[in-house]
Design a protein around this motif. Structure first.
Motif, PDB file in Angstrom:
ATOM      1  N   PHE A  25      33.991  38.930  56.938  1.00  0.00           N
ATOM      2  CA  PHE A  25      32.696  39.552  56.692  1.00  0.00           C
ATOM      3  C   PHE A  25      32.315  39.410  55.233  1.00  0.00           C
ATOM      4  O   PHE A  25      31.221  38.972  54.886  1.00  0.00           O
ATOM      5  CB  PHE A  25      32.842  41.024  57.083  1.00  0.00           C
ATOM      6  N   ILE A  29      28.983  37.463  53.821  1.00  0.00           N
ATOM      7  CA  ILE A  29      27.923  38.207  53.162  1.00  0.00           C
ATOM      8  C   ILE A  29      27.752  37.743  51.721  1.00  0.00           C
ATOM      9  O   ILE A  29      26.650  37.552  51.241  1.00  0.00           O
ATOM     10  CB  ILE A  29      28.197  39.729  53.238  1.00  0.00           C
ATOM     11  N   GLU A 130      20.143  37.065  58.410  1.00  0.00           N
ATOM     12  CA  GLU A 130      20.934  38.193  57.886  1.00  0.00           C
ATOM     13  C   GLU A 130      21.524  39.019  59.025  1.00  0.00           C
ATOM     14  O   GLU A 130      22.707  39.350  59.013  1.00  0.00           O
ATOM     15  CB  GLU A 130      20.065  39.094  56.982  1.00  0.00           C
ATOM     16  N   ILE A 131      20.683  39.334  60.018  1.00  0.00           N
ATOM     17  CA  ILE A 131      21.178  40.163  61.135  1.00  0.00           C
ATOM     18  C   ILE A 131      22.240  39.408  61.921  1.00  0.00           C
ATOM     19  O   ILE A 131      23.299  39.941  62.255  1.00  0.00           O
ATOM     20  CB  ILE A 131      20.017  40.595  62.069  1.00  0.00           C
ATOM     21  N   ASP A 134      25.471  39.225  60.104  1.00  0.00           N
ATOM     22  CA  ASP A 134      26.115  40.534  60.117  1.00  0.00           C
ATOM     23  C   ASP A 134      26.854  40.734  61.441  1.00  0.00           C
ATOM     24  O   ASP A 134      28.032  41.123  61.464  1.00  0.00           O
ATOM     25  CB  ASP A 134      25.040  41.611  59.901  1.00  0.00           C
ATOM     26  N   SER A 137      29.808  38.296  61.622  1.00  0.00           N
ATOM     27  CA  SER A 137      30.883  38.676  60.698  1.00  0.00           C
ATOM     28  C   SER A 137      31.705  39.817  61.267  1.00  0.00           C
ATOM     29  O   SER A 137      32.939  39.807  61.195  1.00  0.00           O
ATOM     30  CB  SER A 137      30.296  39.091  59.353  1.00  0.00           C
ATOM     31  N   LYS A 138      31.005  40.797  61.865  1.00  0.00           N
ATOM     32  CA  LYS A 138      31.731  41.941  62.444  1.00  0.00           C
ATOM     33  C   LYS A 138      32.621  41.472  63.591  1.00  0.00           C
ATOM     34  O   LYS A 138      33.748  41.927  63.744  1.00  0.00           O
ATOM     35  CB  LYS A 138      30.745  43.003  62.928  1.00  0.00           C
TER      36      LYS A 138
END
Ligand code: ADP
Length: 301
Positions: A25, A29, A130-131, A134, A137-138
């Motif tokens: 993550f 980011i 971006e979403i 995210d 990454s999670k």
């Protein structure tokens, strides 16, 4: 499923021990801002000599550095990315990570993002980089915590920016670009059904394109649900004709350039689906220099 490495190329990465970790993550980011440039592995000489063949198939051992495969599936909506990514994930023992599934899970969770995502997805648009990063990454972080290594990504990257971000944080070994005749794509999307109970994916469309003007015909049998799922089938809200057409347009505009991104790096394997799963799966395995022993045994039985 049992996997056999026929020519020691593609399967090498799948059978060696984990040596590097999945991107985390924090890495992903961090790479979002400021926007990072890609770490290109482009080898012009290699690319010239292998116009139709990804350089990676010949050099996978070197590129994979002894870890599990990190592959990407590209292809238009309805082409069958999920089907083949899931089969390969079982065969190679690496997780199949579909960003479409991550988005749908988020939608179903009624979390803070849910209503925003619903509007975007039902209009056939792309969720912001971006979403999606995210969510991805999670998912990678959770997998890492469980000891997962390697992945087959399905539905990511979908923009050049996403591809550049991914390139900046990890090595992608191979990108499989699935292709299917355009006239079959819409019908395949409209025929998709999901069992609301077990999550199984089925398809009620029967594609039967007649040979015409020297072009061969194509037959793809439906993939019917088993009796226990038949009464529980649902259709994705974005699988309506209008939304699928919009998704196909967005694919051309936003995702087609991702093919060039990987082509120029010698990582793209073009695969034209010749028909349904019984015809296509063995040919895909052959293109990847893999063999599915169990599939062969059950076909011979
Ligand atoms: N990498 C991504 N970037 C942006 N949006 C995405 C991405 N992956 C999935 N989505 C969103 O989820 C939806 C469903 O994705 P997916 O299941 O992969 O559909 P498809 O059948 O079109 O390949 C997309 O239409 C888009 O709104």
């Amino acid at each position: 499923m049992a996997v056999v490495n026929r020519c020691s190329r593609a399967a090498t990465a799948a059978t060696t021990a984990n040596a590097t970790t999945a991107p985390t993550f924090a890495y992903l980011i961090r790479s979002l801002s400021p926007f990072s440039s890609s770490s290109s592995t482009f080898d012009p000489q290699n690319d010239l000599n292998n116009r139709n063949k990804p350089a990676v198939l010949g050099t996978l051992k070197r590129e994979s550095k002894g870890r599990n495969v990190q592959w990407v599936f590209l292809g238009c909506p309805g082409v069958g990315k999920g089907t083949y990514a899931s089969r390969l994930s079982n065969l190679l023992g690496v997780p199949h990570i579909s960003t479409g599934d991550l988005v749908r899970d988020e939608l179903a969770s009624s979390g803070p993002l849910s209503s925003q995502l619903k509007e975007i997805v039902t209009q056939g648009k792309l969720v912001s980089d971006e979403i999606i990063i995210d969510l991805l990454s999670k998912r990678l972080e959770a997998g890492e915590a469980k000891g997962e290594s390697g992945f087959i990504l399905d539905g990511f990257p979908r923009t050049v920016r996403q591809a550049e971000i991914l390139e900046g944080v990890t090595d992608i070994d191979l990108v499989i670009n699935l292709k299917l005749r355009e006239e079959a794509l819409l019908a395949k999307c409209l025929g998709r059904r999901i069992c609301s109970e077990c999550g199984g994916n089925y398809n009620v469309a029967c594609i039967d394109i007649k040979a015409e003007n020297g072009r061969p015909g194509m037959y793809m049998a439906p993939l019917p649900p088993p009796p226990q799922c038949a009464s529980k089938l649902i259709t994705r809200p974005d699988d309506t004709e209008e939304v699928v057409k919009q998704r196909l347009r967005i694919y051309q505009a936003m995702t087609r350039p991702v093919e060039d991104f990987y082509r120029s790096r010698g990582k793209l394997l073009e695969f034209d689906l010749p028909g349904g799963i019984p015809e296509s799966w063995p040919k895909l395995l052959c293109a990847l220099n893999l063999e599915d022993r169990e599939d062969k045994q059950s076909a011979a039985a």
